[in-house]
Design a protein around this motif. Structure first.
Motif, PDB file in Angstrom:
ATOM      1  N   SER A  41       0.855  -1.194   0.000  1.00 21.51           N
ATOM      2  CA  SER A  41       0.000   0.000   0.000  1.00 21.51           C
ATOM      3  C   SER A  41       0.889   1.242   0.000  1.00 21.51           C
ATOM      4  O   SER A  41       1.833   1.338   0.782  1.00 21.51           O
ATOM      5  N   GLN A  91      -9.577   2.375  -8.840  1.00 15.77           N
ATOM      6  CA  GLN A  91      -9.597   1.710  -7.535  1.00 15.77           C
ATOM      7  C   GLN A  91     -10.845   2.090  -6.747  1.00 15.77           C
ATOM      8  O   GLN A  91     -11.390   1.284  -6.008  1.00 15.77           O
ATOM      9  N   GLU A 168      -6.987  -2.868  -9.175  1.00 10.89           N
ATOM     10  CA  GLU A 168      -7.630  -3.774  -8.219  1.00 10.89           C
ATOM     11  C   GLU A 168      -9.090  -4.057  -8.598  1.00 10.89           C
ATOM     12  O   GLU A 168      -9.993  -3.799  -7.812  1.00 10.89           O
TER      13      GLU A 168
ATOM     14  N   GLY B 145      -5.374   4.224  -1.893  1.00 17.04           N
ATOM     15  CA  GLY B 145      -6.582   3.518  -1.476  1.00 17.04           C
ATOM     16  C   GLY B 145      -6.401   2.793  -0.143  1.00 17.04           C
ATOM     17  O   GLY B 145      -7.239   2.868   0.760  1.00 17.04           O
ATOM     18  N   GLY B 146      -5.276   2.105  -0.005  1.00 15.77           N
ATOM     19  CA  GLY B 146      -5.028   1.367   1.234  1.00 15.77           C
ATOM     20  C   GLY B 146      -4.781   2.301   2.417  1.00 15.77           C
ATOM     21  O   GLY B 146      -5.086   1.972   3.559  1.00 15.77           O
ATOM     22  N   GLY B 171      -9.828  -4.931   2.165  1.00 17.49           N
ATOM     23  CA  GLY B 171     -10.048  -5.086   0.720  1.00 17.49           C
ATOM     24  C   GLY B 171      -9.001  -4.393  -0.145  1.00 17.49           C
ATOM     25  O   GLY B 171      -8.710  -4.841  -1.245  1.00 17.49           O
ATOM     26  N   GLN B 172      -8.428  -3.290   0.351  1.00 15.84           N
ATOM     27  CA  GLN B 172      -7.464  -2.540  -0.470  1.00 15.84           C
ATOM     28  C   GLN B 172      -6.038  -2.748  -0.005  1.00 15.84           C
ATOM     29  O   GLN B 172      -5.136  -2.017  -0.421  1.00 15.84           O
ATOM     30  N   LEU B 173      -5.810  -3.686   0.889  1.00 13.13           N
ATOM     31  CA  LEU B 173      -4.493  -3.796   1.503  1.00 13.13           C
ATOM     32  C   LEU B 173      -3.715  -4.993   0.974  1.00 13.13           C
ATOM     33  O   LEU B 173      -4.278  -6.057   0.706  1.00 13.13           O
TER      34      LEU B 173
END
Ligand SMILES: Nc1ncnc2c1ncn2[C@@H]1O[C@H](COP(=O)(O)OP(=O)(O)OP(=O)(O)O)[C@@H](O)[C@H]1O
Ligand SMILES: Nc1ncnc2c1ncn2[C@@H]1O[C@H](COP(=O)(O)OP(=O)(O)OP(=O)(O)O)[C@@H](O)[C@H]1O
Ligand SMILES: [Mg+2]
Ligand SMILES: [Mg+2]
Lengths: 229, 229
Positions: A41, A91, A168, B145-146, B171-173
Protein backbone atom coordinates in the motif's frame (compact mmCIF):
# COMPACT_ATOMS: atom_id res chain seq x y z
CA UNK A 1 2.71 -0.71 -27.03
CA UNK A 2 3.96 0.89 -23.81
CA UNK A 3 7.42 2.25 -23.16
CA UNK A 4 8.19 4.15 -19.98
CA UNK A 5 11.61 5.53 -19.15
CA UNK A 6 12.73 7.21 -15.97
CA UNK A 7 9.21 8.04 -14.80
CA UNK A 8 9.26 10.16 -11.67
CA UNK A 9 6.30 11.71 -9.88
CA UNK A 10 6.59 13.97 -6.87
CA UNK A 11 3.57 15.31 -5.00
CA UNK A 12 4.35 18.59 -3.29
CA UNK A 13 2.91 18.76 0.22
CA UNK A 14 3.49 22.30 1.42
CA UNK A 15 6.67 24.15 0.50
CA UNK A 16 9.41 21.96 1.92
CA UNK A 17 7.76 18.59 1.92
CA UNK A 18 7.26 16.27 -1.02
CA UNK A 19 6.19 12.67 -1.51
CA UNK A 20 8.18 10.85 -4.18
CA UNK A 21 5.37 8.61 -5.42
CA UNK A 22 7.39 7.19 -8.35
CA UNK A 23 11.16 7.17 -8.73
CA UNK A 24 12.87 6.51 -12.06
CA UNK A 25 10.54 3.75 -13.28
CA UNK A 26 11.35 2.14 -16.63
CA UNK A 27 9.80 -0.83 -18.45
CA UNK A 28 8.26 -1.95 -21.72
CA UNK A 29 4.96 -3.75 -22.32
CA UNK A 30 4.32 -5.34 -25.69
CA UNK A 31 0.98 -5.45 -27.45
CA UNK A 32 -1.07 -8.43 -26.27
CA UNK A 33 0.74 -8.93 -22.98
CA UNK A 34 -1.09 -9.47 -19.68
CA UNK A 35 0.88 -7.91 -16.83
CA UNK A 36 0.24 -7.65 -13.08
CA UNK A 37 1.53 -4.79 -10.90
CA UNK A 38 1.99 -5.60 -7.23
CA UNK A 39 3.44 -3.82 -4.22
CA UNK A 40 2.67 -2.59 -0.72
CA UNK A 41 0.00 0.00 0.00
CA UNK A 42 1.39 3.41 -0.94
CA UNK A 43 4.13 2.07 -3.21
CA UNK A 44 2.97 4.06 -6.26
CA UNK A 45 0.80 1.60 -8.20
CA UNK A 46 -2.23 3.86 -8.73
CA UNK A 47 0.06 6.79 -9.53
CA UNK A 48 1.73 4.69 -12.23
CA UNK A 49 -1.64 3.57 -13.59
CA UNK A 50 -2.85 7.16 -13.89
CA UNK A 51 0.22 8.04 -15.95
CA UNK A 52 -0.21 4.95 -18.16
CA UNK A 53 -3.88 5.91 -18.63
CA UNK A 54 -2.97 9.46 -19.75
CA UNK A 55 -4.79 10.89 -16.74
CA UNK A 56 -1.67 12.40 -15.23
CA UNK A 57 1.80 13.45 -16.38
CA UNK A 58 5.11 12.51 -14.80
CA UNK A 59 7.48 15.19 -13.46
CA UNK A 60 10.45 13.52 -15.15
CA UNK A 61 10.84 10.77 -17.73
CA UNK A 62 9.03 9.74 -20.88
CA UNK A 63 5.94 7.70 -21.76
CA UNK A 64 5.59 6.44 -25.30
CA UNK A 65 2.22 4.84 -26.12
CA UNK A 66 1.79 3.16 -29.50
CA UNK A 67 4.74 5.14 -30.81
CA UNK A 68 3.50 8.57 -29.62
CA UNK A 69 5.30 10.53 -26.91
CA UNK A 70 2.37 11.13 -24.58
CA UNK A 71 4.17 13.69 -22.44
CA UNK A 72 4.12 16.11 -25.40
CA UNK A 73 0.38 15.89 -26.15
CA UNK A 74 -2.23 18.45 -25.11
CA UNK A 75 -5.41 17.83 -23.10
CA UNK A 76 -7.66 17.24 -26.12
CA UNK A 77 -5.29 14.77 -27.75
CA UNK A 78 -4.96 12.87 -24.46
CA UNK A 79 -8.75 12.73 -24.01
CA UNK A 80 -9.15 11.39 -27.53
CA UNK A 81 -6.49 8.70 -27.00
CA UNK A 82 -8.11 7.67 -23.71
CA UNK A 83 -11.54 7.33 -25.26
CA UNK A 84 -10.40 5.35 -28.30
CA UNK A 85 -7.72 3.05 -26.96
CA UNK A 86 -7.85 2.82 -23.19
CA UNK A 87 -10.28 1.30 -20.71
CA UNK A 88 -9.62 2.28 -17.07
CA UNK A 89 -11.06 0.62 -13.97
CA UNK A 90 -10.40 2.96 -11.04
CA UNK A 91 -9.60 1.71 -7.54
CA UNK A 92 -12.55 3.74 -6.23
CA UNK A 93 -14.69 3.20 -9.38
CA UNK A 94 -15.37 6.92 -10.09
CA UNK A 95 -18.95 6.31 -11.23
CA UNK A 96 -21.26 9.26 -11.87
CA UNK A 97 -23.47 9.43 -8.79
CA UNK A 98 -26.53 10.73 -10.62
CA UNK A 99 -26.41 8.31 -13.53
CA UNK A 100 -27.82 4.79 -13.57
CA UNK A 101 -25.73 1.65 -14.02
CA UNK A 102 -26.80 1.59 -17.69
CA UNK A 103 -25.85 5.25 -18.25
CA UNK A 104 -22.53 4.87 -16.46
CA UNK A 105 -21.55 1.84 -18.54
CA UNK A 106 -22.59 3.55 -21.79
CA UNK A 107 -20.65 6.77 -21.12
CA UNK A 108 -17.57 6.01 -23.29
CA UNK A 109 -19.91 5.38 -26.23
CA UNK A 110 -21.39 8.87 -25.82
CA UNK A 111 -17.89 10.33 -26.29
CA UNK A 112 -17.34 7.97 -29.22
CA UNK A 113 -20.55 9.34 -30.80
CA UNK A 114 -22.38 6.03 -30.93
CA UNK A 115 -26.15 6.37 -31.44
CA UNK A 116 -28.51 6.00 -28.49
CA UNK A 117 -30.14 2.69 -29.43
CA UNK A 118 -26.78 1.01 -30.14
CA UNK A 119 -25.38 2.37 -26.85
CA UNK A 120 -28.28 0.98 -24.89
CA UNK A 121 -28.03 -2.40 -26.62
CA UNK A 122 -24.33 -2.74 -25.91
CA UNK A 123 -24.66 -1.47 -22.34
CA UNK A 124 -27.44 -3.96 -21.54
CA UNK A 125 -25.42 -6.80 -23.02
CA UNK A 126 -22.34 -6.04 -21.00
CA UNK A 127 -24.32 -5.61 -17.77
CA UNK A 128 -25.84 -9.03 -18.39
CA UNK A 129 -22.41 -10.58 -18.92
CA UNK A 130 -21.36 -9.07 -15.59
CA UNK A 131 -24.35 -10.48 -13.71
CA UNK A 132 -26.07 -7.09 -13.31
CA UNK A 133 -29.29 -7.71 -15.24
CA UNK A 134 -32.07 -6.21 -13.12
CA UNK A 135 -29.77 -3.45 -11.87
CA UNK A 136 -29.72 -1.28 -15.02
CA UNK A 137 -31.71 1.57 -13.52
CA UNK A 138 -30.09 1.61 -10.11
CA UNK A 139 -27.92 4.57 -9.15
CA UNK A 140 -24.47 3.76 -7.71
CA UNK A 141 -25.71 4.32 -4.15
CA UNK A 142 -28.41 1.72 -4.83
CA UNK A 143 -25.79 -0.88 -5.72
CA UNK A 144 -23.59 -3.02 -3.52
CA UNK A 145 -19.80 -2.41 -3.52
CA UNK A 146 -19.15 -5.37 -5.79
CA UNK A 147 -21.95 -4.33 -8.15
CA UNK A 148 -20.42 -0.83 -8.45
CA UNK A 149 -17.09 -2.44 -9.21
CA UNK A 150 -18.63 -4.50 -11.99
CA UNK A 151 -20.27 -1.38 -13.51
CA UNK A 152 -16.80 0.22 -13.53
CA UNK A 153 -15.40 -2.85 -15.32
CA UNK A 154 -18.22 -2.75 -17.89
CA UNK A 155 -17.58 0.93 -18.58
CA UNK A 156 -13.87 0.21 -19.14
CA UNK A 157 -14.59 -2.56 -21.69
CA UNK A 158 -17.60 -1.27 -23.62
CA UNK A 159 -15.67 0.67 -26.26
CA UNK A 160 -13.43 -2.30 -27.12
CA UNK A 161 -10.20 -0.69 -25.95
CA UNK A 162 -6.78 -1.97 -27.02
CA UNK A 163 -5.38 -1.42 -23.55
CA UNK A 164 -7.17 -2.24 -20.30
CA UNK A 165 -5.79 -0.68 -17.11
CA UNK A 166 -7.50 -2.19 -14.07
CA UNK A 167 -6.66 -0.93 -10.57
CA UNK A 168 -7.63 -3.77 -8.22
CA UNK A 169 -10.69 -4.79 -10.32
CA UNK A 170 -11.72 -7.65 -8.04
CA UNK A 171 -11.06 -6.00 -4.67
CA UNK A 172 -14.75 -5.98 -3.69
CA UNK A 173 -15.74 -9.28 -5.28
CA UNK A 174 -16.30 -12.72 -3.78
CA UNK A 175 -14.26 -15.59 -5.21
CA UNK A 176 -16.92 -16.69 -7.71
CA UNK A 177 -17.46 -13.18 -9.12
CA UNK A 178 -13.65 -12.67 -9.19
CA UNK A 179 -13.18 -15.87 -11.14
CA UNK A 180 -15.89 -14.79 -13.60
CA UNK A 181 -14.13 -11.47 -14.17
CA UNK A 182 -10.74 -13.09 -14.68
CA UNK A 183 -12.30 -15.56 -17.10
CA UNK A 184 -13.84 -12.67 -19.05
CA UNK A 185 -10.52 -10.78 -19.16
CA UNK A 186 -8.57 -13.86 -20.22
CA UNK A 187 -11.10 -14.52 -23.00
CA UNK A 188 -10.72 -10.95 -24.31
CA UNK A 189 -6.96 -11.31 -23.98
CA UNK A 190 -6.89 -14.53 -25.95
CA UNK A 191 -9.53 -13.76 -28.58
CA UNK A 192 -8.97 -10.06 -29.18
CA UNK A 193 -5.34 -9.64 -28.15
CA UNK A 194 -6.35 -7.11 -25.48
CA UNK A 195 -3.28 -5.76 -23.65
CA UNK A 196 -4.04 -5.90 -19.93
CA UNK A 197 -2.33 -4.29 -16.92
CA UNK A 198 -3.86 -5.26 -13.57
CA UNK A 199 -2.92 -3.82 -10.19
CA UNK A 200 -3.64 -6.47 -7.62
CA UNK A 201 -2.80 -7.51 -4.08
CA UNK A 202 -3.89 -11.09 -4.70
CA UNK A 203 -1.35 -13.67 -5.85
CA UNK A 204 -4.13 -15.75 -7.49
CA UNK A 205 -4.95 -12.88 -9.81
CA UNK A 206 -1.27 -12.13 -10.47
CA UNK A 207 -0.53 -15.73 -11.49
CA UNK A 208 -3.23 -15.50 -14.16
CA UNK A 209 -0.91 -12.98 -15.84
CA UNK A 210 2.24 -13.57 -17.87
CA UNK A 211 4.46 -11.16 -15.96
CA UNK A 212 4.58 -9.37 -12.60
CA UNK A 213 6.05 -5.90 -12.06
CA UNK A 214 6.72 -5.17 -8.38
CA UNK A 215 6.87 -1.66 -6.89
CA UNK A 216 8.26 -0.64 -3.52
CA UNK A 217 8.54 2.98 -2.34
CA UNK A 218 7.99 4.24 -5.86
CA UNK A 219 10.74 2.12 -7.45
CA UNK A 220 10.43 -0.85 -9.77
CA UNK A 221 12.16 -3.60 -7.79
CA UNK A 222 11.26 -6.70 -9.81
CA UNK A 223 10.08 -7.77 -13.25
CA UNK A 224 9.23 -11.48 -13.12
CA UNK A 225 8.02 -13.87 -15.77
CA UNK A 226 5.15 -16.08 -14.53
CA UNK A 227 5.76 -19.75 -15.20
CA UNK A 228 3.12 -21.50 -17.27
CA UNK A 229 1.07 -23.71 -14.93
CA UNK B 1 -24.76 -8.27 22.88
CA UNK B 2 -26.55 -8.56 19.55
CA UNK B 3 -29.86 -10.26 18.94
CA UNK B 4 -31.57 -10.01 15.57
CA UNK B 5 -34.86 -11.68 14.76
CA UNK B 6 -36.65 -11.85 11.44
CA UNK B 7 -34.76 -8.89 9.95
CA UNK B 8 -36.13 -7.97 6.56
CA UNK B 9 -35.12 -5.04 4.38
CA UNK B 10 -36.76 -4.17 1.08
CA UNK B 11 -35.53 -1.35 -1.14
CA UNK B 12 -38.34 0.07 -3.28
CA UNK B 13 -37.26 0.72 -6.84
CA UNK B 14 -40.16 2.49 -8.50
CA UNK B 15 -43.75 1.56 -7.63
CA UNK B 16 -43.95 -2.09 -8.58
CA UNK B 17 -40.38 -3.17 -8.18
CA UNK B 18 -38.51 -3.92 -4.98
CA UNK B 19 -35.20 -5.52 -4.05
CA UNK B 20 -35.41 -7.80 -1.02
CA UNK B 21 -31.95 -7.12 0.36
CA UNK B 22 -32.50 -9.08 3.59
CA UNK B 23 -35.09 -11.78 4.21
CA UNK B 24 -35.98 -12.97 7.70
CA UNK B 25 -32.46 -12.98 9.15
CA UNK B 26 -32.06 -14.14 12.76
CA UNK B 27 -28.94 -14.75 14.88
CA UNK B 28 -27.30 -13.90 18.20
CA UNK B 29 -23.77 -12.63 18.82
CA UNK B 30 -22.39 -12.74 22.35
CA UNK B 31 -20.15 -10.13 23.89
CA UNK B 32 -16.51 -10.81 23.06
CA UNK B 33 -17.16 -12.95 19.97
CA UNK B 34 -15.31 -12.45 16.67
CA UNK B 35 -17.60 -13.26 13.77
CA UNK B 36 -17.13 -13.17 9.98
CA UNK B 37 -19.94 -12.51 7.50
CA UNK B 38 -19.43 -13.93 4.02
CA UNK B 39 -21.53 -14.23 0.89
CA UNK B 40 -21.66 -13.35 -2.80
CA UNK B 41 -21.67 -9.79 -4.06
CA UNK B 42 -25.16 -8.36 -3.55
CA UNK B 43 -26.21 -10.92 -0.94
CA UNK B 44 -27.05 -8.29 1.72
CA UNK B 45 -23.90 -8.08 3.86
CA UNK B 46 -23.51 -4.29 3.85
CA UNK B 47 -27.26 -3.86 4.35
CA UNK B 48 -27.05 -6.09 7.44
CA UNK B 49 -24.00 -4.20 8.72
CA UNK B 50 -25.81 -0.85 8.42
CA UNK B 51 -28.68 -2.19 10.51
CA UNK B 52 -26.28 -3.62 13.12
CA UNK B 53 -24.51 -0.27 13.21
CA UNK B 54 -27.77 1.64 13.85
CA UNK B 55 -27.37 3.47 10.55
CA UNK B 56 -30.51 2.00 9.04
CA UNK B 57 -33.72 0.35 10.22
CA UNK B 58 -35.22 -2.91 9.02
CA UNK B 59 -38.68 -3.03 7.46
CA UNK B 60 -39.61 -6.07 9.56
CA UNK B 61 -38.06 -7.81 12.52
CA UNK B 62 -36.24 -6.72 15.68
CA UNK B 63 -32.72 -5.72 16.64
CA UNK B 64 -31.80 -5.80 20.32
CA UNK B 65 -28.38 -4.32 21.14
CA UNK B 66 -27.08 -4.65 24.71
CA UNK B 67 -30.63 -5.26 25.89
CA UNK B 68 -32.18 -2.22 24.12
CA UNK B 69 -34.66 -2.60 21.28
CA UNK B 70 -32.95 -0.42 18.71
CA UNK B 71 -35.90 -0.32 16.35
CA UNK B 72 -37.81 1.76 18.91
CA UNK B 73 -35.13 4.45 19.43
CA UNK B 74 -35.14 7.91 17.90
CA UNK B 75 -32.39 9.52 15.79
CA UNK B 76 -30.62 11.18 18.73
CA UNK B 77 -30.54 8.06 20.83
CA UNK B 78 -29.20 6.06 17.88
CA UNK B 79 -26.46 8.63 17.22
CA UNK B 80 -25.46 8.55 20.86
CA UNK B 81 -25.27 4.73 20.90
CA UNK B 82 -23.21 4.75 17.69
CA UNK B 83 -20.73 7.23 19.06
CA UNK B 84 -20.25 5.52 22.41
CA UNK B 85 -20.33 1.85 21.59
CA UNK B 86 -19.84 1.22 17.90
CA UNK B 87 -16.90 1.60 15.53
CA UNK B 88 -17.83 1.25 11.85
CA UNK B 89 -15.45 0.73 8.93
CA UNK B 90 -17.41 1.41 5.74
CA UNK B 91 -16.84 -0.54 2.53
CA UNK B 92 -16.19 2.78 0.75
CA UNK B 93 -14.53 4.43 3.78
CA UNK B 94 -16.82 7.53 3.90
CA UNK B 95 -14.00 9.88 4.88
CA UNK B 96 -14.61 13.64 4.95
CA UNK B 97 -13.01 14.90 1.74
CA UNK B 98 -11.96 18.28 3.15
CA UNK B 99 -10.49 16.99 6.41
CA UNK B 100 -6.98 15.64 6.87
CA UNK B 101 -6.16 12.09 7.91
CA UNK B 102 -5.62 13.35 11.47
CA UNK B 103 -8.95 15.20 11.55
CA UNK B 104 -10.85 12.27 10.04
CA UNK B 105 -9.44 9.83 12.60
CA UNK B 106 -10.19 12.21 15.49
CA UNK B 107 -13.80 12.89 14.50
CA UNK B 108 -15.51 10.45 16.94
CA UNK B 109 -13.61 12.15 19.78
CA UNK B 110 -15.11 15.50 18.77
CA UNK B 111 -18.59 14.02 19.24
CA UNK B 112 -17.45 12.45 22.50
CA UNK B 113 -16.35 15.93 23.66
CA UNK B 114 -12.70 15.03 24.16
CA UNK B 115 -10.38 18.09 24.40
CA UNK B 116 -8.32 19.12 21.39
CA UNK B 117 -4.85 18.21 22.71
CA UNK B 118 -5.99 14.76 23.85
CA UNK B 119 -7.73 14.17 20.51
CA UNK B 120 -4.61 15.06 18.60
CA UNK B 121 -2.43 12.86 20.80
CA UNK B 122 -4.69 9.83 20.36
CA UNK B 123 -5.16 10.41 16.65
CA UNK B 124 -1.39 10.65 16.04
CA UNK B 125 -0.80 7.50 18.06
CA UNK B 126 -3.34 5.47 16.13
CA UNK B 127 -2.08 6.74 12.76
CA UNK B 128 1.39 5.63 13.78
CA UNK B 129 0.13 2.18 14.74
CA UNK B 130 -1.47 1.94 11.31
CA UNK B 131 1.73 2.89 9.47
CA UNK B 132 0.49 6.34 8.47
CA UNK B 133 3.01 8.55 10.27
CA UNK B 134 3.96 11.26 7.78
CA UNK B 135 0.47 11.28 6.26
CA UNK B 136 -1.36 13.17 9.07
CA UNK B 137 -1.97 16.31 7.03
CA UNK B 138 -2.89 14.65 3.76
CA UNK B 139 -6.47 14.92 2.52
CA UNK B 140 -8.15 11.68 1.44
CA UNK B 141 -7.48 12.42 -2.24
CA UNK B 142 -3.79 12.73 -1.35
CA UNK B 143 -3.74 9.21 0.09
CA UNK B 144 -3.54 5.84 -1.64
CA UNK B 145 -6.58 3.52 -1.48
CA UNK B 146 -5.03 1.37 1.23
CA UNK B 147 -4.02 4.46 3.24
CA UNK B 148 -7.62 5.75 3.12
CA UNK B 149 -8.80 2.35 4.31
CA UNK B 150 -6.43 2.50 7.25
CA UNK B 151 -7.65 6.00 8.19
CA UNK B 152 -11.20 4.56 8.20
CA UNK B 153 -10.05 1.75 10.50
CA UNK B 154 -8.35 4.23 12.84
CA UNK B 155 -11.49 6.34 13.02
CA UNK B 156 -13.55 3.25 13.91
CA UNK B 157 -11.20 2.28 16.79
CA UNK B 158 -10.21 5.61 18.33
CA UNK B 159 -13.12 5.92 20.78
CA UNK B 160 -12.53 2.41 22.19
CA UNK B 161 -15.84 0.97 21.00
CA UNK B 162 -17.33 -2.20 22.46
CA UNK B 163 -18.47 -3.36 19.03
CA UNK B 164 -16.43 -3.10 15.83
CA UNK B 165 -18.31 -3.52 12.54
CA UNK B 166 -15.85 -3.72 9.67
CA UNK B 167 -17.13 -4.00 6.09
CA UNK B 168 -14.23 -5.54 4.12
CA UNK B 169 -11.53 -3.70 6.15
CA UNK B 170 -8.59 -5.21 4.25
CA UNK B 171 -10.05 -5.09 0.72
CA UNK B 172 -7.46 -2.54 -0.47
CA UNK B 173 -4.49 -3.80 1.50
CA UNK B 174 -1.51 -5.92 0.51
CA UNK B 175 -0.90 -9.11 2.45
CA UNK B 176 1.54 -7.55 4.94
CA UNK B 177 -0.74 -4.60 5.76
CA UNK B 178 -3.71 -7.00 6.01
CA UNK B 179 -1.84 -9.22 8.43
CA UNK B 180 -0.92 -6.16 10.53
CA UNK B 181 -4.58 -5.12 10.71
CA UNK B 182 -5.75 -8.61 11.66
CA UNK B 183 -3.04 -8.78 14.32
CA UNK B 184 -4.22 -5.44 15.73
CA UNK B 185 -7.86 -6.57 15.76
CA UNK B 186 -7.05 -9.89 17.40
CA UNK B 187 -5.01 -8.10 20.08
CA UNK B 188 -7.94 -5.78 20.86
CA UNK B 189 -10.25 -8.80 20.82
CA UNK B 190 -8.06 -10.74 23.26
CA UNK B 191 -6.99 -7.91 25.56
CA UNK B 192 -10.11 -5.75 25.64
CA UNK B 193 -12.82 -8.22 24.80
CA UNK B 194 -13.80 -6.20 21.73
CA UNK B 195 -16.75 -7.79 19.92
CA UNK B 196 -15.91 -7.89 16.21
CA UNK B 197 -18.06 -8.47 13.13
CA UNK B 198 -16.08 -8.51 9.86
CA UNK B 199 -17.56 -8.72 6.38
CA UNK B 200 -14.98 -10.36 4.18
CA UNK B 201 -14.56 -12.18 0.88
CA UNK B 202 -11.25 -13.71 1.96
CA UNK B 203 -11.19 -17.12 3.63
CA UNK B 204 -7.87 -16.24 5.39
CA UNK B 205 -9.57 -13.39 7.21
CA UNK B 206 -12.67 -15.46 7.98
CA UNK B 207 -10.62 -18.27 9.54
CA UNK B 208 -9.11 -15.77 11.99
CA UNK B 209 -12.64 -15.51 13.42
CA UNK B 210 -14.51 -17.90 15.70
CA UNK B 211 -17.65 -18.16 13.62
CA UNK B 212 -18.82 -17.55 10.03
CA UNK B 213 -22.31 -16.37 9.09
CA UNK B 214 -23.07 -16.89 5.40
CA UNK B 215 -25.62 -14.88 3.42
CA UNK B 216 -27.10 -15.70 0.03
CA UNK B 217 -29.82 -13.63 -1.67
CA UNK B 218 -30.60 -11.88 1.60
CA UNK B 219 -31.05 -15.05 3.66
CA UNK B 220 -28.82 -16.50 6.36
CA UNK B 221 -27.89 -19.89 4.93
CA UNK B 222 -25.16 -21.02 7.31
CA UNK B 223 -23.78 -20.37 10.80
CA UNK B 224 -20.50 -22.26 11.17
CA UNK B 225 -18.10 -22.59 14.04
CA UNK B 226 -14.46 -22.18 12.96
CA UNK B 227 -12.24 -25.01 14.21
CA UNK B 228 -9.32 -23.94 16.34
CA UNK B 229 -6.13 -24.27 14.24
N1 LIG C 1 -2.22 14.09 -4.36
C1 LIG C 1 -1.27 13.59 -3.53
N2 LIG C 1 -0.57 14.41 -2.72
C2 LIG C 1 0.39 13.91 -1.89
N3 LIG C 1 0.72 12.61 -1.79
C3 LIG C 1 0.04 11.75 -2.56
C4 LIG C 1 -0.99 12.18 -3.48
N4 LIG C 1 -1.49 11.08 -4.09
C5 LIG C 1 -0.80 10.02 -3.62
N5 LIG C 1 0.11 10.41 -2.70
C6 LIG C 1 1.07 9.56 -1.99
O1 LIG C 1 1.81 8.87 -3.00
C7 LIG C 1 2.09 7.52 -2.58
C8 LIG C 1 1.65 6.54 -3.67
O2 LIG C 1 0.26 6.54 -3.80
P1 LIG C 1 -0.50 5.48 -4.72
O3 LIG C 1 -1.94 5.82 -4.67
O4 LIG C 1 0.13 5.41 -6.06
O5 LIG C 1 -0.22 4.10 -3.95
P2 LIG C 1 -0.73 2.63 -4.26
O6 LIG C 1 0.45 1.77 -4.52
O7 LIG C 1 -1.80 2.66 -5.30
O8 LIG C 1 -1.35 2.17 -2.86
P3 LIG C 1 -2.65 1.27 -2.50
O9 LIG C 1 -2.25 -0.15 -2.70
O10 LIG C 1 -2.86 1.60 -1.06
O11 LIG C 1 -3.77 1.71 -3.36
C9 LIG C 1 1.35 7.30 -1.26
O12 LIG C 1 2.29 7.28 -0.21
C10 LIG C 1 0.42 8.50 -1.14
O13 LIG C 1 0.30 8.97 0.19
N1 LIG D 1 -30.64 1.94 -1.97
C1 LIG D 1 -30.87 0.81 -2.65
N2 LIG D 1 -31.90 0.73 -3.53
C2 LIG D 1 -32.13 -0.41 -4.23
N3 LIG D 1 -31.41 -1.53 -4.11
C3 LIG D 1 -30.36 -1.52 -3.26
C4 LIG D 1 -30.03 -0.36 -2.49
N4 LIG D 1 -28.92 -0.65 -1.74
C5 LIG D 1 -28.59 -1.92 -2.01
N5 LIG D 1 -29.47 -2.46 -2.92
C6 LIG D 1 -29.46 -3.84 -3.43
O1 LIG D 1 -29.53 -4.69 -2.29
C7 LIG D 1 -28.70 -5.86 -2.48
C8 LIG D 1 -27.77 -6.03 -1.29
O2 LIG D 1 -26.84 -5.00 -1.24
P1 LIG D 1 -25.60 -5.05 -0.24
O3 LIG D 1 -24.85 -3.75 -0.43
O4 LIG D 1 -26.08 -5.33 1.12
O5 LIG D 1 -24.77 -6.28 -0.78
P2 LIG D 1 -23.34 -6.86 -0.30
O6 LIG D 1 -23.56 -8.24 0.16
O7 LIG D 1 -22.71 -5.91 0.65
O8 LIG D 1 -22.51 -6.91 -1.64
P3 LIG D 1 -20.94 -6.63 -1.95
O9 LIG D 1 -20.20 -7.86 -1.52
O10 LIG D 1 -20.93 -6.47 -3.45
O11 LIG D 1 -20.53 -5.41 -1.22
C9 LIG D 1 -27.96 -5.66 -3.81
O12 LIG D 1 -28.52 -6.52 -4.78
C10 LIG D 1 -28.19 -4.20 -4.16
O13 LIG D 1 -28.35 -4.01 -5.56
MG1 LIG E 1 -3.81 2.28 -5.29
MG1 LIG F 1 -21.06 -4.70 0.55
Amino acid sequence: LIQVEGLTKIYKQGENHGVVALRDVSFTINRGEMVAIMGPSGSGKSTLMHILGCLDKPDKGRYVLAGKDVTSLDTFELASIRNRYIGFVFQNFNLLGRATALENVALPLVYARVGRRERERRARKILQTLGLAGREHHLPNQLSGGQQQRVAIGRALINNPELLLADEPTGQLDSKASADIMYLLQTLHRERGLTIVIVTHEPDIAYHCQRILRLRDGRLVADEKVDEP
